[in-house]
Design a protein around this motif. Structure first.
Motif, PDB file in Angstrom:
ATOM      1  N   ILE A 411     -16.801  24.356   7.114  1.00 51.76           N
ATOM      2  CA  ILE A 411     -15.231  23.519   6.864  1.00 51.76           C
ATOM      3  C   ILE A 411     -15.994  22.382   7.076  1.00 51.76           C
ATOM      4  O   ILE A 411     -15.549  21.909   6.141  1.00 51.76           O
ATOM      5  N   PHE A 412     -16.870  21.937   7.917  1.00 48.56           N
ATOM      6  CA  PHE A 412     -17.447  20.981   7.252  1.00 48.56           C
ATOM      7  C   PHE A 412     -18.764  20.363   6.448  1.00 48.56           C
ATOM      8  O   PHE A 412     -18.701  19.917   5.975  1.00 48.56           O
ATOM      9  N   ASN A 413     -19.740  22.302   5.696  1.00 45.44           N
ATOM     10  CA  ASN A 413     -20.362  22.007   5.354  1.00 45.44           C
ATOM     11  C   ASN A 413     -19.972  22.123   3.836  1.00 45.44           C
ATOM     12  O   ASN A 413     -20.443  21.402   3.217  1.00 45.44           O
ATOM     13  N   ILE A 414     -18.557  22.048   3.407  1.00 37.73           N
ATOM     14  CA  ILE A 414     -18.276  22.337   1.889  1.00 37.73           C
ATOM     15  C   ILE A 414     -17.284  20.703   2.359  1.00 37.73           C
ATOM     16  O   ILE A 414     -17.605  20.677   1.117  1.00 37.73           O
ATOM     17  N   ILE A 415     -16.810  20.414   3.103  1.00 32.92           N
ATOM     18  CA  ILE A 415     -16.617  18.966   2.825  1.00 32.92           C
ATOM     19  C   ILE A 415     -18.013  17.770   1.687  1.00 32.92           C
ATOM     20  O   ILE A 415     -17.514  17.876   0.944  1.00 32.92           O
ATOM     21  N   ILE A 416     -18.557  18.135   3.251  1.00 30.03           N
ATOM     22  CA  ILE A 416     -19.908  17.797   3.084  1.00 30.03           C
ATOM     23  C   ILE A 416     -20.732  17.833   0.895  1.00 30.03           C
ATOM     24  O   ILE A 416     -21.182  17.331   0.381  1.00 30.03           O
TER      25      ILE A 416
END
Length: 425
Positions: A411-416
């Motif tokens: 999820i963090f990678n999608i946001i970035i």
């Protein structure tokens, strides 16, 4: 007529690729595990003294499973479901690889054709859909067997699928944002450039997504260290405990086909797919003469190295009256020389002639096929290496890894990725 032959070629290539790899992967599984455990591995089964490096053992096992009695327990819940369960798993595993592109578009009469067994632009969605459906084969096998260990194995597989398929899908979302497409062929074409001097491969663009996806890929294929569904130390054999002969063999083959399909997908998304670094199919077609010379040179070097390796390793230190290795080595030398000479003659013949636009495209496509096969093969070796290196995870460890580690990171990678795509373009 040419389009019909192209359709036949696309389907035949994928089917031959996965089916021919199964005995080779079985041999590699045994040889690599033997190497890690410091033992020789299978090297005794032979045909007239010819062992083919142990491959005859894999063929002997296949023959044994084919002629062995297929016993069905009398206390199963449903004979129909018990029978179709391995077929479901085998079919779903085979359909997943049908949308993996193994070459760039092939042009016939001005029309571009996708080089996939099933020419579907949304190949990524197809893959994820059928890979998820394969769990039904495991569930049907575990429930219909009417065996507590089989049922536990299928339940473990289902719970594991929930925990790792979500982060796998989220890792794919970040790659869709990066490439702005759901077409696997578009993924490969986008990786033919460069990024900070490196090939524009997905693993360099999205290293975190690559780590998450590859970790989930091991779990997707139910192989160690994620093989809870068939943990022999805890539940005997898991979901396929009651199966024998060819029914068991279908589960066995489905595992290797799924492993091949997942390796091909990892290569397609993160390692440039069928393309060479910095080179497109148009570059290969334009400079086809250099490509032909390179093929001839590389083939000759590999042939000489193989002959040297055989002469150094396929020998015995014991005094044997009739050592079949000497005759076997002569066969290896003869076959190697014949193959190398044939390839060199063909390459030099076309080098001295004019192939035209169609012939140059055929050469470029052949290079793409070889590159795709080699990259997939290397990824398969990594799958086998990891299986025989890492111990099996406990059930709770897999749940924590999927839910508490991989999913938040995905999820963090999608946001970035979304922020970079929106504000960096």
């Amino acid at each position: 007529m040419s389009e019909i032959w192209l359709i036949i070629f696309r389907i035949a290539f994928i089917l031959i690729f996965i089916l021919a790899l199964i005995p080779v992967l079985v041999l590699l599984e045994r040889k690599i595990s033997a190497f890690i455990q410091d033992r020789p591995g299978p090297n005794r089964a032979d045909i007239a003294g010819i062992r083919l490096g142990g491959l005859v053992q894999a063929l002997a096992d296949a023959l044994k499973l084919a002629i062995k009695e297929d016993f069905t327990p009398g206390a199963i819940r449903s004979k129909a479901l018990f029978t179709i369960a391995p077929m479901v798993l085998f079919l779903m595993s085979t359909l997943t690889i049908a949308v993996i592109p193994f070459s760039e578009y092939f042009t016939i009469d001005g029309v571009k054709h996708l080089m996939q067994a099933i020419p579907f632009d949304g190949g990524l969605l197809w893959y994820l859909g059928f890979a998820s459906l394969s769990i039904y084969g495991i569930m049907l096998a575990g429930w219909s067997s009417n065996n507590k260990y089989s049922l536990l194995g299928s339940l473990r597989a289902a719970s594991g699928a929930i925990s790792y398929e979500i982060p796998l899908g989220l890792a794919v979302v970040s790659m869709i944002l990066t490439y702005n497409s759901i077409s696997l062929n578009d993924f490969v074409i986008a990786q033919q450039g460069s990024f900070l001097g490196l090939p524009a491969w997905g693993i360099f663009l999205q290293p975190l997504a690559a780590i998450i996806f590859i970790a989930c890929a091991f779990a997707e294929t139910n192989r160690a260290p994620f093989d809870l569904a068939e943990g022999e130390s805890e539940i005997v054999a898991g979901y396929h405990l009651e199966y024998s002969a060819m029914s068991f063999a279908m589960f066995f083959m489905a595992e290797y086909i799924a492993m091949t399909a997942m390796s091909a997908l990892v290569v397609t998304i993160f390692f440039g797919g069928y393309s060479l670094p910095y080179l497109s199919q148009a570059d290969l077609a334009t400079h086809y003469k250099i490509v032909l010379l390179s093929i001839a040179s590389i083939t000759t070097i590999i042939g000489l190295l193989f002959i040297w390796w055989v002469s150094k390793n396929n020998v015995t230190r014991y005094k044997i009256a009739k050592d079949h290795r000497k005759r076997e080595n002569k066969l290896y030398y003869a076959l190697t020389v014949m193959i190398v000479v044939a390839i060199d003659i063909v390459c030099l013949y076309f080098y001295n002639g004019s192939l035209g636009e169609f012939g140059a495209e055929v050469v470029a496509t052949a290079v793409n096929l070889v590159v795709f096969a080699l990259k997939t093969f290397v990824m398969l070796l990594i799958f086998i290496w990891v299986r025989w290196t890492l111990p099996r995870f406990r059930y709770d460890q897999i749940q924590r890894l999927g839910w508490e580690k991989l999913m938040p990171l995905a999820i963090f990678n999608i946001i970035i990725t979304a922020l970079v795509v929106v504000y960096g373009s």
